[in-house]
Write a protein that holds these residues in place. Structure first.
Motif, mmCIF file in Angstrom:
data_model
loop_
_atom_site.group_PDB
_atom_site.id
_atom_site.type_symbol
_atom_site.label_atom_id
_atom_site.label_comp_id
_atom_site.label_asym_id
_atom_site.label_seq_id
_atom_site.Cartn_x
_atom_site.Cartn_y
_atom_site.Cartn_z
ATOM 1 N N ARG A 24 100.862 -7.433 53.466
ATOM 2 C CA ARG A 24 102.207 -6.999 53.831
ATOM 3 C C ARG A 24 102.942 -6.358 52.663
ATOM 4 O O ARG A 24 103.921 -5.655 52.862
ATOM 5 N N ALA A 25 102.461 -6.608 51.450
ATOM 6 C CA ALA A 25 103.106 -6.042 50.267
ATOM 7 C C ALA A 25 102.493 -4.718 49.840
ATOM 8 O O ALA A 25 102.897 -4.159 48.822
ATOM 9 N N LEU A 26 101.532 -4.198 50.611
ATOM 10 C CA LEU A 26 100.917 -2.925 50.249
ATOM 11 C C LEU A 26 101.972 -1.830 50.140
ATOM 12 O O LEU A 26 102.912 -1.774 50.930
ATOM 13 N N ALA A 27 101.795 -0.946 49.166
ATOM 14 C CA ALA A 27 102.772 0.113 48.930
ATOM 15 C C ALA A 27 102.815 1.081 50.112
ATOM 16 O O ALA A 27 101.781 1.407 50.693
ATOM 17 N N PRO A 28 103.997 1.550 50.474
ATOM 18 C CA PRO A 28 104.087 2.567 51.527
ATOM 19 C C PRO A 28 103.473 3.880 51.069
ATOM 20 O O PRO A 28 103.318 4.130 49.876
ATOM 21 N N PHE A 29 103.124 4.718 52.020
ATOM 22 C CA PHE A 29 102.610 6.048 51.710
ATOM 23 C C PHE A 29 103.746 6.963 51.264
ATOM 24 O O PHE A 29 104.901 6.780 51.654
ATOM 25 N N GLU A 30 103.412 7.947 50.470
ATOM 26 C CA GLU A 30 104.333 9.055 50.261
ATOM 27 C C GLU A 30 104.509 9.783 51.590
ATOM 28 O O GLU A 30 103.619 9.765 52.449
ATOM 29 N N THR A 31 105.644 10.408 51.801
ATOM 30 C CA THR A 31 105.889 11.147 53.034
ATOM 31 C C THR A 31 106.311 12.576 52.695
ATOM 32 O O THR A 31 106.544 12.914 51.535
ATOM 33 N N LEU A 32 106.420 13.389 53.734
ATOM 34 C CA LEU A 32 106.903 14.762 53.582
ATOM 35 C C LEU A 32 108.379 14.881 53.950
ATOM 36 O O LEU A 32 108.917 15.988 54.007
ATOM 37 N N LEU A 33 109.037 13.751 54.194
ATOM 38 C CA LEU A 33 110.465 13.765 54.531
ATOM 39 C C LEU A 33 111.302 13.978 53.274
ATOM 40 O O LEU A 33 110.958 13.480 52.198
ATOM 41 N N PRO A 34 112.398 14.708 53.373
ATOM 42 C CA PRO A 34 113.299 14.841 52.222
ATOM 43 C C PRO A 34 113.771 13.471 51.748
ATOM 44 O O PRO A 34 114.204 12.645 52.552
#
Length: 277
Positions: A24-34
């Motif tokens: 559950r603590a895994l890092a989120p992905f980078e996104t293409l959202l501003p």
């Protein structure tokens, strides 16, 4: 918001699951959202429809993540019921035991042609696969879900050309928020209609005005739609069945208000995230 380093590659066939708290603590992905955030100013759908709390971004996750997700989807096994499982079912397995049999496996629906794979993180002794957990964490980090009720339930649908899903609501078993990511390359028209018309929905579109209908083109190369609150509680959603192409309707399609765009239907996979109560 300070983002942690999350550029590491997706583990496609990682059999060594971390402990639950580490998953559950895994890092989120980078996104293409501003600013890596879902923005009301940028992403909230504005239309003639009296439907609020619908957000859409045509580009959400980087191509590398989409490619690795498609590769991971190929590793999901099919559900094949053995004779022993069939006998056990007849002897009265409880609901959680039945769910565990299907959890994480492609299952062909009896009432529809498409196949689905369910990943229920609320089941005892079960973690979401790391790639889905990172997506769930990403949905929290962009503001789609509150940290108090993060996504813990993922339904994956595989749609062949022309396949859809009947008008339905996601119901009270979940918090009033749904997020769907579309993969596979094909676009579809997602339709929201008033829940009060649900019983006669197949024949009611001609009786609705533009203030009651909202369509969204879901682009099949990594788009995301989030709908919650009024859109979730008071409306059904659907994708038309048996249709190979559709044309958007003027003032009804929230991301094509001019209308007249022909949307050709092909192969598509949807990943739907919810927070099960």
């Amino acid at each position: 918001m300070t983002k942690s380093d999350n550029t590491s590659s997706v583990a496609v066939n990682d059999e060594s699951l971390p402990q639950k708290q580490n998953v559950r603590a895994l890092a989120p992905f980078e996104t293409l959202l501003p600013q890596h955030m879902l923005s009301g100013e940028i992403h909230q759908i504005q239309s003639a429809a009296n439907i609020d709390s619908v957000f859409y971004a045509e580009q959400f996750l980087p191509p590398k993540v989409l490619e690795e997700t498609m590769a991971w989807l190929q590793t999901i096994p099919d559900y094949l019921q053995t004779g022993a499982e069939c006998r056990a079912n007849n002897n009265g397995l409880n609901e959680e035991e039945m769910s565990l049999q299907h959890n994480g496996k492609w299952t062909r629906l009896k009432h529809a042609r498409r196949k689905v794979a369910l990943f229920d993180g609320t089941l005892s002794s079960y973690d979401l696969p790391p790639i889905l957990q990172r997506m769930a964490n990403t949905l929290v980090s962009i503001g789609a879900f509150p940290s108090s009720n993060p996504p813990n339930h993922v339904l994956i649908n595989e749609y062949q050309p022309g396949e859809g899903i009947m008008p339905h609501t996601d119901g009270p078993a979940y918090e009033s928020c749904t997020a769907t990511i579309s993969l596979g390359g094909s676009d579809v028209i997602f339709k929201l209609r008033p829940r009060k018309n649900y019983a006669a929905h197949e024949n009611c579109d001609h009786t609705l005005n533009n203030q009651q209908k909202l369509d969204i083109i879901l682009h099949g190369n990594g788009s995301i739609i989030v709908f919650r609150d009024n859109a979730y509680l008071e409306h059904t959603h659907e994708i038309s069945e048996g249709v190979l192409k559709e044309t958007t309707e003027k003032d009804v399609c929230g991301n094509d208000l001019a209308g007249g765009t022909i949307v050709k239907r092909g192969y598509r996979i949807s990943l739907t995230f919810r927070s099960k109560k």
